[in-house]
Design a protein around this motif. Structure first.
Motif, PDB file in Angstrom:
ATOM      1  N   GLN A  17       0.834  -1.196   0.000  1.00  0.00           N
ATOM      2  CA  GLN A  17       0.000   0.000   0.000  1.00  0.00           C
ATOM      3  C   GLN A  17       0.872   1.251   0.000  1.00  0.00           C
ATOM      4  N   GLU A  18       0.406   2.277  -0.728  1.00  0.00           N
ATOM      5  CA  GLU A  18       1.115   3.548  -0.699  1.00  0.00           C
ATOM      6  C   GLU A  18       1.088   4.097   0.724  1.00  0.00           C
ATOM      7  N   SER A  19       2.260   4.440   1.255  1.00  0.00           N
ATOM      8  CA  SER A  19       2.336   4.957   2.614  1.00  0.00           C
ATOM      9  C   SER A  19       2.764   6.424   2.585  1.00  0.00           C
ATOM     10  N   GLY A  20       2.653   7.062   3.755  1.00  0.00           N
ATOM     11  CA  GLY A  20       3.045   8.458   3.854  1.00  0.00           C
ATOM     12  C   GLY A  20       1.847   9.385   3.756  1.00  0.00           C
ATOM     13  N   LEU A  21       2.116  10.646   3.444  1.00  0.00           N
ATOM     14  CA  LEU A  21       1.086  11.680   3.414  1.00  0.00           C
ATOM     15  C   LEU A  21       0.650  11.977   1.993  1.00  0.00           C
ATOM     16  N   MET A  22      -0.662  11.997   1.767  1.00  0.00           N
ATOM     17  CA  MET A  22      -1.225  12.369   0.473  1.00  0.00           C
ATOM     18  C   MET A  22      -2.163  13.549   0.683  1.00  0.00           C
ATOM     19  N   SER A  23      -2.000  14.609  -0.090  1.00  0.00           N
ATOM     20  CA  SER A  23      -2.826  15.801   0.031  1.00  0.00           C
ATOM     21  C   SER A  23      -3.793  15.909  -1.140  1.00  0.00           C
ATOM     22  N   ALA A  24      -4.962  16.463  -0.861  1.00  0.00           N
ATOM     23  CA  ALA A  24      -5.975  16.683  -1.892  1.00  0.00           C
ATOM     24  C   ALA A  24      -6.800  17.895  -1.503  1.00  0.00           C
ATOM     25  N   ASN A  25      -7.495  18.464  -2.456  1.00  0.00           N
ATOM     26  CA  ASN A  25      -8.352  19.613  -2.220  1.00  0.00           C
ATOM     27  C   ASN A  25      -9.805  19.182  -2.117  1.00  0.00           C
ATOM     28  N   LYS A  97     -14.296  15.774   1.010  1.00  0.00           N
ATOM     29  CA  LYS A  97     -14.780  16.677   2.045  1.00  0.00           C
ATOM     30  C   LYS A  97     -13.767  16.724   3.178  1.00  0.00           C
ATOM     31  N   SER A  98     -13.888  17.742   4.036  1.00  0.00           N
ATOM     32  CA  SER A  98     -12.940  17.888   5.137  1.00  0.00           C
ATOM     33  C   SER A  98     -12.980  16.677   6.067  1.00  0.00           C
ATOM     34  N   SER A  99     -14.170  16.056   6.212  1.00  0.00           N
ATOM     35  CA  SER A  99     -14.301  14.899   7.096  1.00  0.00           C
ATOM     36  C   SER A  99     -13.579  13.665   6.558  1.00  0.00           C
ATOM     37  N   ASP A 100     -13.089  13.711   5.320  1.00  0.00           N
ATOM     38  CA  ASP A 100     -12.353  12.576   4.750  1.00  0.00           C
ATOM     39  C   ASP A 100     -10.901  12.541   5.215  1.00  0.00           C
ATOM     40  N   SER A 101     -10.455  13.586   5.908  1.00  0.00           N
ATOM     41  CA  SER A 101      -9.089  13.588   6.439  1.00  0.00           C
ATOM     42  C   SER A 101      -8.953  12.480   7.475  1.00  0.00           C
ATOM     43  N   ASN A 123      -4.761  14.086   3.654  1.00  0.00           N
ATOM     44  CA  ASN A 123      -4.921  15.441   4.186  1.00  0.00           C
ATOM     45  C   ASN A 123      -5.716  16.277   3.186  1.00  0.00           C
ATOM     46  N   ILE A 124      -6.866  16.801   3.630  1.00  0.00           N
ATOM     47  CA  ILE A 124      -7.731  17.599   2.761  1.00  0.00           C
ATOM     48  C   ILE A 124      -7.434  19.077   3.000  1.00  0.00           C
ATOM     49  N   LYS A 125      -7.062  19.776   1.957  1.00  0.00           N
ATOM     50  CA  LYS A 125      -6.697  21.192   2.064  1.00  0.00           C
ATOM     51  C   LYS A 125      -7.817  22.079   1.525  1.00  0.00           C
ATOM     52  N   GLY A 126      -7.772  23.332   1.969  1.00  0.00           N
ATOM     53  CA  GLY A 126      -8.651  24.348   1.419  1.00  0.00           C
ATOM     54  C   GLY A 126     -10.089  24.241   1.826  1.00  0.00           C
ATOM     55  N   CYS A 127     -10.376  23.522   2.925  1.00  0.00           N
ATOM     56  CA  CYS A 127     -11.772  23.368   3.303  1.00  0.00           C
ATOM     57  C   CYS A 127     -12.273  24.552   4.113  1.00  0.00           C
ATOM     58  N   ASN A 128     -11.457  25.093   4.990  1.00  0.00           N
ATOM     59  CA  ASN A 128     -11.883  26.217   5.816  1.00  0.00           C
ATOM     60  C   ASN A 128     -10.650  26.821   6.473  1.00  0.00           C
ATOM     61  N   SER A 129     -10.286  28.004   6.083  1.00  0.00           N
ATOM     62  CA  SER A 129      -9.082  28.636   6.600  1.00  0.00           C
ATOM     63  C   SER A 129      -9.372  29.704   7.637  1.00  0.00           C
TER      64      SER A 129
END
Length: 281
Positions: A17-25, A97-101, A123-129
């Motif tokens: 499995q891919e490990s580590g951190l993956m970011s998405a918007n 969605k932000s809850s997918d983090s 990690n979900i970015k840009g959901c609420n700053s």
């Protein structure tokens, strides 16, 4: 008794499995890949573990089944889909969605052995700053009382559910410890009076009953938002009567000491009286 062996981490595993951190918007579509080797494993699964919570089963599939089975809030949710065929078990999440983090684990099972991949942190970015966490400064109560600690989250929207955690930092402890997740949210959703501001106030409560001296400390409210944890400044909970207990303990020690001295004095008097009687005889 059935013994189940779990293998994960650095041990050799058929799960890749891919490990580590993956970011998405927010709104993106992400595919988490999972490969397996060999013919031993018969069942494959996906798990989601939000920060501070136990893992949740997303799906399971038998090796020769055409479609996986989904569980809990993932059942009937078109945003989650699993592509399973020979050698692969990929999880796709659309309209992020932000809850997918969370951390996602791919797993396999055969006989009494369960294997897990290393896990992918999504990690979900840009959901609420513009999220701000506020707490009251302090609360003072008596032992046996009840108290409600408030945590107000100023955010762009109260829609959906925030992931809220409560931590307590007691006296003599080096680090705060997690005591509760998902505080009860009240119905207080008031829009900011500022003209043109979309900010709303979401109130979360932590109820503590039958308080004792061990409950004293600083309580921190933390909110998981956009892949990061935002902490309030903390509410200091003072349990009145703590000094009284300390004084009482000191008094008890003094009473015990006096009791020992008195017993020793009486014992010495008896010995002297016994010696005098021997001399007279």
């Amino acid at each position: 008794m059935v013994v189940v062996h779990v293998r994960a981490g650095t041990e050799p595993s058929a799960i890749q499995q891919e490990s580590g951190l993956m970011s998405a918007n927010v709104g993106d579509t992400v595919t988490l890949q999972c490969f397996y080797e060999g013919d031993m494993a018969m069942h494959f699964s996906w798990y989601k573990q939000p920060l501070g919570e136990k893992p949740q089963v997303i799906s399971t599939v038998y090796k020769y089944d055409k479609a996986p089975t989904y569980y809990h809030e993932f059942k009937g949710n078109p945003r989650f889909s699993v592509q399973s065929s020979q050698g692969i078990n990929h999880l796709s999440i659309s309209d992020m969605k932000s809850s997918d983090s969370a951390t996602y684990y791919c797993g396999s099972a055969h006989s009494n052995v369960i294997e897990f991949g290393k896990g992918t942190i999504l990690n979900i970015k840009g959901c609420n700053s513009k999220t701000v966490v506020e707490q009251s400064v302090s609360e003072s109560v008596q032992p046996g009382d009840s108290v409600t600690l408030n945590c107000t989250i100023h955010t762009e929207t109260c829609a959906g559910e925030h992931i809220v955690h409560w931590f307590r930092h007691g006296s003599g402890e080096s680090h705060p410890g997690l005591i509760y997740s998902h505080g009860d949210r009240s119905d207080q959703h008031e829009k900011s009076p500022e003209a043109g501001s979309p900010t709303q106030s979401c109130v979360y409560n932590l109820h503590k009953r039958n308080l004792s001296l061990s409950d004293a400390g600083t309580y921190y409210c933390a909110v998981a938002s956009c892949g990061e944890i935002l902490f309030g400044k903390g509410t200091k909970l003072d349990i009145q009567g703590g000094d009284v207990q300390v004084v009482t303990e000191v008094d008890m020690r003094i009473l015990v000491l006096f009791s020992i001295i008195r017993t020793g004095f009486l014992l010495c008097c008896l010995i002297i009286f016994f010696i005098i009687n021997l001399i007279r005889k």
